[in-house]
Design a protein around this motif. Structure first.
Motif, PDB file in Angstrom:
ATOM      1  N   GLN A  68       0.858  -1.189   0.000  1.00  0.00           N
ATOM      2  CA  GLN A  68       0.000   0.000   0.000  1.00  0.00           C
ATOM      3  C   GLN A  68       0.895   1.240   0.000  1.00  0.00           C
ATOM      4  OE1 GLN A  68      -3.447  -0.296   2.596  1.00  0.00           O
ATOM      5  NE2 GLN A  68      -3.945  -2.313   1.823  1.00  0.00           N
TER       6      GLN A  68
ATOM      7  N   ILE B  11       6.728  -3.173  11.597  1.00  0.00           N
ATOM      8  CA  ILE B  11       5.347  -2.706  11.751  1.00  0.00           C
ATOM      9  C   ILE B  11       4.839  -2.162  10.422  1.00  0.00           C
ATOM     10  CG2 ILE B  11       3.890  -1.002  12.920  1.00  0.00           C
ATOM     11  CD1 ILE B  11       5.818  -1.197  15.302  1.00  0.00           C
ATOM     12  N   CYS B  12       3.586  -2.494  10.107  1.00  0.00           N
ATOM     13  CA  CYS B  12       2.922  -1.923   8.935  1.00  0.00           C
ATOM     14  C   CYS B  12       1.636  -1.263   9.412  1.00  0.00           C
ATOM     15  CB  CYS B  12       2.595  -3.012   7.909  1.00  0.00           C
ATOM     16  SG  CYS B  12       1.651  -2.372   6.517  1.00  0.00           S
ATOM     17  N   ARG B  13       1.384  -0.037   9.002  1.00  0.00           N
ATOM     18  CA  ARG B  13       0.195   0.681   9.453  1.00  0.00           C
ATOM     19  C   ARG B  13      -0.937   0.597   8.440  1.00  0.00           C
ATOM     20  NH1 ARG B  13      -2.358   1.952  14.082  1.00  0.00           N
ATOM     21  NH2 ARG B  13      -2.709   4.165  14.387  1.00  0.00           N
ATOM     22  N   CYS B  14      -0.635   0.128   7.220  1.00  0.00           N
ATOM     23  CA  CYS B  14      -1.661   0.180   6.158  1.00  0.00           C
ATOM     24  C   CYS B  14      -2.396  -1.132   5.942  1.00  0.00           C
ATOM     25  CB  CYS B  14      -1.022   0.535   4.821  1.00  0.00           C
ATOM     26  SG  CYS B  14      -0.249   2.139   4.714  1.00  0.00           S
ATOM     27  N   THR B  15      -1.670  -2.231   5.891  1.00  0.00           N
ATOM     28  CA  THR B  15      -2.220  -3.441   5.263  1.00  0.00           C
ATOM     29  C   THR B  15      -2.939  -4.373   6.208  1.00  0.00           C
ATOM     30  OG1 THR B  15      -0.244  -4.751   5.669  1.00  0.00           O
ATOM     31  CG2 THR B  15      -0.283  -3.442   3.647  1.00  0.00           C
ATOM     32  N   GLY B  16      -2.715  -4.219   7.515  1.00  0.00           N
ATOM     33  CA  GLY B  16      -3.263  -5.222   8.428  1.00  0.00           C
ATOM     34  C   GLY B  16      -2.548  -6.549   8.305  1.00  0.00           C
ATOM     35  N   TYR B  17      -1.376  -6.545   7.684  1.00  0.00           N
ATOM     36  CA  TYR B  17      -0.422  -7.668   7.640  1.00  0.00           C
ATOM     37  C   TYR B  17      -0.868  -8.880   6.827  1.00  0.00           C
ATOM     38  CZ  TYR B  17       1.664  -5.159  11.575  1.00  0.00           C
ATOM     39  OH  TYR B  17       2.210  -4.198  12.379  1.00  0.00           O
ATOM     40  N   GLU B  18      -2.151  -9.118   6.679  1.00  0.00           N
ATOM     41  CA  GLU B  18      -2.596 -10.411   6.167  1.00  0.00           C
ATOM     42  C   GLU B  18      -2.008 -10.710   4.791  1.00  0.00           C
ATOM     43  OE1 GLU B  18      -3.933 -12.650   7.893  1.00  0.00           O
ATOM     44  OE2 GLU B  18      -4.204 -14.054   6.241  1.00  0.00           O
ATOM     45  N   ARG B  19      -2.012  -9.732   3.904  1.00  0.00           N
ATOM     46  CA  ARG B  19      -1.453  -9.956   2.561  1.00  0.00           C
ATOM     47  C   ARG B  19       0.039 -10.259   2.608  1.00  0.00           C
ATOM     48  NH1 ARG B  19      -4.675  -7.174  -1.344  1.00  0.00           N
ATOM     49  NH2 ARG B  19      -6.711  -8.126  -0.996  1.00  0.00           N
TER      50      ARG B  19
ATOM     51  N   ILE C 225       1.622 -11.767   5.065  1.00  0.00           N
ATOM     52  CA  ILE C 225       1.769 -13.158   5.519  1.00  0.00           C
ATOM     53  C   ILE C 225       1.429 -14.109   4.367  1.00  0.00           C
ATOM     54  CG2 ILE C 225       0.875 -14.873   7.135  1.00  0.00           C
ATOM     55  CD1 ILE C 225       0.280 -12.397   9.028  1.00  0.00           C
TER      56      ILE C 225
END
Lengths: 152, 787
Positions: free
Chosen positions: A97, A132-140, A142
Motif C-alpha cells: 500500500q 510494523i505496517c500501518r496500512c495493510t493489516g499484515y494479512e497480505r 503473511i
C-alpha cells in the motif's frame, strides 16, 4: 581516512562522524534511500538491513560498528533487476500500500525465507514483530510469505 | 458508454519500485544546494512570549535564514480563522512553533534553535474539556470575537470554538410519553495517533518569484491556498507538487510544516528541506480527537425509538482546525443507523491548551458509532429485546428519514444484516471452550458517507495509443490513484490500465480538488476522470468513423482498437486514430469536472453545519467474537467479519486490502492505542515504545463480503471504500466485550488494566458533570436563533 564497508557488493567509504546512525550514512552519503528512518527507536523495522547476513535496524547501529561489515540493503535484493521470490510474491499478492515499511519487510522476509524454508504461518507472524505496517493489516504480507515459501 | 469493463483485480504499478526501495517519497528528496530546517517549539502549554531574540542564533555556524511570526501575517482555519503559523505573542499548546531556522546541515539548524533567546511568562492552563467549560475558565482565545468568520452559522463563545445543532420534531414530547423507557448512556474516548510511516515532510524552493512546495500531503490545493493565506501572498504564487505519500489516514489532510520551508526558501534563496522528527509527529500529529458523549433515547417497549437527544464534546485542542467542520458529522453518525422519531443533537468543538486535533479515517464516526452501538445494546437490554432483532427492526431503510430530515434511498442495512447472518451461520462451529476465559460476540452497524466536493481531471490522448490522466489526486497508499482511476479511464477508452499514465499532483497542471480523503477519490476524481475520458472517446470515435467509414454509434473501443461492433479485428488501432486526429485537428484531450449537488435538510433542522445532509451514504456491518482473560484483562479477537456497502467494486482485491488494513487499525483503537496528556500539557506517548500499534502477532484475517448495488451518484455506481472499514471496529469490540463480561463498557481503548478494572468492579461508572443535565443548558445559543 574514513569508514569503509561493503554495501550491496560495492566497497564504499564514508567520512561521516562514526556515531552517525548507519541509516543516515546509507541515505545521505550513498543515496540509498530504501531504508526508511521511521521510528529511530529500533521498533518499526522500516530501516532494516542485513549486516553480515543478520537483519538489523540500521537506525540503532552507529556507522563505526558497520566498519568492515558486509551490508545488504533492499536495493541490493533484486538480483539482476529481477525481484527476489518474496518481492515477487508481495507484488503478486497486491500486498503493497503506502510502501514505506516494505523495504524493511522485504529484508526481514528475505532472511526468513532463506534461513527457514520450513517456516509456518505463525513463524512468519513472529518474524514480523519487528516490522510494523500501518496500512495493510499484515494479512497480505503473511499470504505473500506463504506463497514465496511454497514456490519452488 | 464503456465497452470494456472497468472492474478487475488490476495490480498496482507502483509496487515493484516500492519493493525495491526505489520509490522516492518526499523524505527521500534532496536538491543541490539544499538547506535543512528545524522548528523551535514551545515547551509550555500556555504562556505569553515576553522576549524573542534571534540575533544570537543568526550568528551561529551555517545558519542562512530565521523566520518568526513577523514573517507570516495571516490566520487560517475552517469556519473561523483562528490559527497563526507561529505563536504570535501567546503560546497555546506544548509544541507550538515559535521560530524556524534553515542552515547548511540539520545539526547546525538544531544547534541554532538552542541559541534563540525566548522568554515566556506562564499563563493559566486548561487541559481538559471539563476545565474549559468550567465557569470562569481561562480563555484559550480571549479575542475569539475578533476572528474572521469564514462560514456563518455556528454558535461560538468562550472556549466553545464551534457548536452545531440538529433539532427535528419535539423531543420533550417524545420523552414525556407514558409508554417509553428513557435510556441514558455516557461514553468517553481518548486520542488516536495516525502513525503514518512517512512523517510530514517538505522541500520548498522560491523560483521566479513563486513558491514551489514539494510535500507529503493529501491536499495539494489546501496547501497552496492556506500557505498563501498565512504568508500574505496571492494563492497563484504557490505551486504544490506531491511525490508518492508514505501513509496519510487523514494526518496529511491539513496544512502542516509547508509554510515554514516556503518562508525559509524565500529568505535564503535556497531550497529548504524540513522533515518532522518522529517525536514531533507523536506530539503534534493532529490526532483523532478525544470526545465525551451523552445520549438519551425514549424507546417504546416494542422497540420504537421515538426520541433521541445527544451532547457530543469534541476536543479541538488549541485551534479549531478540522474539528470545526467535524461537528457536522455527529448528525449523521449519531443520528444515522436507525429510524428516529424526534431528535436533537449538539456537537461542540472545545478549545483546550493541548496540541490541535485533526482528521483521522472516519473522523467523528468511529467514536460516535461506538457510543451509538453500545447505547443500542443498552436499549435492547432495557426493553428485553434481542439486540440483533432490535437492529433489524430499526435500521434505516428505503424512504426513511435521517436525523436532518434527509430521505434515504434503498434498503441497504437490512439486507446487509441478513448477509452477515448468513456469513456467521456458515462459519465453523467454535470448539468447546474450557480455558476459563469469558466469550462474547457482537454485531454492530455503522453509517458513514463519502465526502464529495469539487474535482477536476484532464485526459490527454497520446499518439502512441496511451492516455495521460492529469489530476490533483495523490497516491497515499490506498491504490485509488494507481488502480481505480486508471481502470475507469481504461474502461472508457478500451485501453489496458497500464496504458493510462497517472500524472503526479501538481497544482500548476491540474484543476482544483478538495483532496484525497473521506473516501472521495474514486468518486469525485473518478467522476471527473470518467467525464474527461468520455470527451476523448467522443473525439476519437468521430475521427475513426471517417477512417473506418462507419457511424460513430456503430463503433466500439476495446483492446486498444476502435472497431465496428460485432466485428473483432476490424477498424484501426487507437494509436492510428489518435495520430490521424493529432495531424488533422491537433492533439486530442478531454476535461472533466465534478461536484456533489448537495442534499437538502429539512428547513430549520440544522444550524452551524457545513453540509446539511449526506450525498453518498455508506453502510457497514461488523461482527466479532472475543475471549476475555479474567486473570489479565487481555481481550483476544477470535473472529472478525465485515459486510461493507461499496456501491460497485471496481477492484475487489484492492478493497479487501483496505478493509483488512482498516479493521486492524480499528483494533488498535479499540484495544490499545491511546494518547494521553500529562499535567504539564505534554502528550505522554512520544514514540513507538510508548504508543503501541497492532503487530503481526495481534491480527487475524478478516472475513469480507462486499455488498454491491446500493444507490450511488459515484461513477459507475462506486462509493469510497477506504474510509469506512475502521468505522465500526471500536463499536463491535466494545459490544462484544460487554457481552462477554456483563459489564458496562463506556470507554475505549479496552486495555488489559481497564478490562480488569471492569471485571473487578473497580471502574467507576463514567460521569460527565461538564455536560449539563438539560440539553439546552449545553448550548451557547439556542438552536436556530441568530447571532
Amino acid at each position: 581516512m574514513g569508514l569503509s564497508m561493503t554495501i550491496n557488493g560495492d566497497h564504499l567509504t564514508s567520512t561521516a562522524d562514526p556515531v552517525t546512525p548507519l541509516v543516515d550514512v546509507l541515505r545521505e552519503d550513498f543515496h540509498l534511500t530504501g531504508a526508511k528512518p521511521v521510528c529511530r527507536e529500533g521498533f518499526c523495522g522500516a530501516c532494516m538491513v542485513l549486516i553480515d547476513g543478520n537483519p538489523t535496524p540500521s537506525c540503532l547501529i552507529p556507522a563505526a560498528l558497520a566498519q568492515g561489515c558486509d551490508i545488504r540493503t533492499v536495493e541490493g535484493l533484486a538480483a539482476n533487476g529481477r525481484l527476489n521470490p518474496i518481492q515477487a510474491a508481495l507484488e503478486a499478492c497486491d500486498a503493497v500500500q503506502c510502501g514505506m515499511c516494505f523495504p524493511g519487510m522485504v529484508v526481514s522476509l528475505t532472511h526468513l525465507l532463506t534461513t527457514r524454508p520450513e517456516a509456518t504461518r505463525d513463524d512468519i507472524r513472529a518474524a514480523l514483530t519487528g516490522n510494523i505496517c500501518r496500512c495493510t493489516g499484515y494479512e497480505r504480507i503473511i499470504e505473500a510469505a506463504l506463497l514465496a515459501l511454497a514456490t519452488p | 458508454m464503456s465497452d470494456a469493463s472497468a472492474t478487475m483485480n488490476f495490480r498496482r504499478r507502483d509496487a515493484a519500485d516500492k519493493l525495491r526501495g526505489r520509490t522516492r517519497y518526499t523524505i527521500d528528496r534532496y536538491l543541490p544546494g539544499m538547506l535543512h530546517a528545524a522548528v523551535l517549539r514551545a515547551s509550555v502549554p500556555s504562556g505569553r512570549i515576553t522576549r524573542l531574540d534571534t540575533s544570537r542564533a543568526a550568528r551561529m555556524p551555517g545558519v542562512r535564514a530565521i523566520v518568526t511570526a513577523a514573517d507570516a501575517p495571516g490566520m487560517i482555519g475552517i469556519g473561523i480563522a483562528d490559527h497563526p503559523l507561529f505563536a504570535r505573542d501567546v503560546i497555546r499548546y506544548d509544541g507550538e512553533p515559535i521560530a524556524a531556522i534553515a542552515a547548511d546541515t540539520l545539526m547546525q539548524a538544531r544547534a541554532a534553535l538552542a541559541a534563540i533567546d525566548v522568554e515566556i511568562e506562564p499563563l493559566p492552563v486548561v487541559l481538559t474539556m471539563a476545565d474549559a467549560l468550567a465557569v470562569d475558565a481561562p480563555l484559550v482565545h480571549p479575542a475569539w470575537r475578533n476572528y474572521e468568520v469564514l462560514l456563518a452559522g455556528g454558535a461560538r463563545g468562550g472556549n466553545v470554538a464551534w457548536e452545531a445543532t440538529v433539532v427535528r420534531g419535539d423531543v420533550d414530547v417524545a420523552f414525556a410519553r407514558p409508554d417509553v423507557e428513557i435510556i441514558e448512556s455516557c461514553f468517553r474516548v481518548g486520542r488516536q495517533n495516525h502513525v503514518a510511516f512517512e512523517p510530514r515532510a517538505v522541500v520548498a524552493s522560491y523560483e521566479d518569484g513563486r513558491f514551489h512546495i514539494e510535500t507529503s500531503t493529501q491536499v495539494p490545493w489546501t496547501i497552496r491556498n492556506a500557505t498563501a493565506r498565512l504568508l500574505g501572498v496571492p494563492a497563484s504564487q504557490v505551486r504544490v507538487t506531491v511525490p508518492p505519500v508514505g501513509g496519510g489516514f487523514g494526518l496529511k489532510f491539513d496544512l502542516a510544516i509547508e509554510p515554514f520551508a516556503a518562508l525559509l526558501a524565500r529568505a535564503s534563496g535556497r531550497p529548504v528541506r524540513l522533515v518532522n522528527s518522529r517525536e514531533e509527529e507523536m506530539l503534534t500529529c493532529l490526532f483523532r480527537e478525544n470526545a465525551d458523549i451523552r445520549i438519551r433515547s425514549a424507546v417504546t417497549r416494542r422497540g420504537e425509538i421515538v426520541g433521541r437527544e445527544a451532547v457530543v464534546l469534541m476536543d479541538c485542542g488549541a485551534y479549531g482546525g478540522e474539528q470545526i467542520f467535524l461537528t457536522t458529522m455527529t448528525a449523521h453518525t449519531l443520528g444515522g443507523n436507525y429510524r428516529l422519531g424526534a431528535v436533537r443533537l449538539v456537537s461542540r468543538a472545545i478549545y483546550t491548551n493541548t496540541a490541535p486535533n485533526g482528521a483521522f479515517r472516519a473522523c467523528n464516526g468511529v467514536y460516535n458509532t461506538f457510543a451509538l452501538e453500545r447505547h443500542t445494546d443498552e436499549i435492547a437490554a432495557r426493553i428485553g429485546m434481542d439486540p440483533l432483532v432490535f437492529r433489524r427492526r430499526n435500521v434505516l431503510g428505503d424512504s426513511d428519514f435521517g436525523a436532518t430530515g434527509q430521505v434515504f434511498e434503498g434498503d441497504v442495512l437490512g439486507p446487509m444484516l441478513d448477509r452477515m447472518d448468513t456469513m456467521r451461520d456458515a462459519a465453523a462451529i467454535p470448539p468447546k471452550r474450557t480455558d476459563g476465559r469469558l466469550y462474547g460476540r457482537a454485531t454492530a452497524v455503522g453509517t458513514w458517507f463519502v465526502f464529495v466536493g469539487p474535482s477536476a481531471a484532464t485526459v490527454n490522448m497520446n499518439a502512441d495509443g496511451t492516455a495521460t490522466l492529469v489530476t490533483s489526486g495523490v497516491e497515499i497508499g490506498s491504490g485509488s490513484m494507481m488502480q481505480a482511476l486508471p481502470q475507469i479511464v481504461a474502461g472508457t477508452l478500451g485501453l489496458a490500465p497500464d496504458d493510462v499514465i497517472v500524472r503526479a499532483a501538481d497544482t500548476d497542471a491540474a484543476g482544483y480538488d478538495v483532496g484525497v480523503g473521506g473516501g472521495r477519490t474514486t468518486v469525485s476524481l473518478g467522476a471527473a476522470s470518467l467525464s474527461a475520458a468520455q470527451e476523448v472517446r467522443t473525439k476519437l470515435l468521430k475521427v475513426a468513423s471517417e477512417m473506418i467509414e462507419a457511424a460513430p454509434g456503430d463503433l466500439v473501443m476495446r483492446a486498444g482498437r476502435i472497431e465496428i461492433a460485432g466485428a473483432p479485428g476490424s477498424g484501426r488501432t487507437i494509436s492510428e486514430v489518435a495520430t490521424r486526429a493529432q495531424a488533422q485537428f491537433g492533439p486530442v484531450s478531454g476535461t472533466g469536472a465534478f461536484t456533489g449537488s448537495g442534499v437538502p435538510a429539512m428547513p430549520g433542522c440544522v444550524a452551524g453545519h457545513f453540509i446539511d445532509a449526506i450525498d453518498i451514504p455508506v453502510f457497514a456491518v461488523h461482527d466479532c467474537e472475543v475471549a476475555v482473560d479474567t486473570e489479565t484483562g487481555h481481550v483476544e479477537v477470535l473472529s472478525y467479519r465485515v459486510v461493507q456497502d461499496v456501491g460497485r467494486a471496481l477492484n475487489p482485491r484492492a478493497i479487501h486490502g483496505q478493509i483488512q488494513g482498516g479493521v486492524v487499525q480499528g483494533l488498535g483503537y479499540a484495544l490499545h492505542e491511546e494518547v494521553t496528556i500529562g499535567s504539564n500539557g505534554r502528550v505522554r506517548q512520544n514514540g513507538f515504545e510508548t504508543y503501541r500499534v497492532p503487530l503481526a502477532l495481534d491480527i487475524l484475517p478478516v472475513e469480507i463480503n462486499l455488498y454491491e448495488g446500493a444507490p450511488s451518484i459515484g461513477p459507475l455506481g462506486t462509493k469510497g471504500a477506504g474510509e469506512v472499514p475502521i468505522l465500526n471496529v471500536g463499536a463491535a469490540i466494545a459490544c462484544a466485550v460487554a457481552n462477554a463480561t456483563g459489564k458496562r463498557v463506556q470507554e475505549l481503548p479496552l486495555t488489559p488494566p481497564r478490562v480488569l478494572a471492569l471485571l473487578l468492579d473497580r471502574e467507576p461508572a463514567l460521569s460527565l458533570p461538564h455536560i449539563a443535565d438539560s440539553w439546552i443548558d449545553n448550548l451557547v445559543r439556542p438552536h436556530g436563533t441568530a447571532e
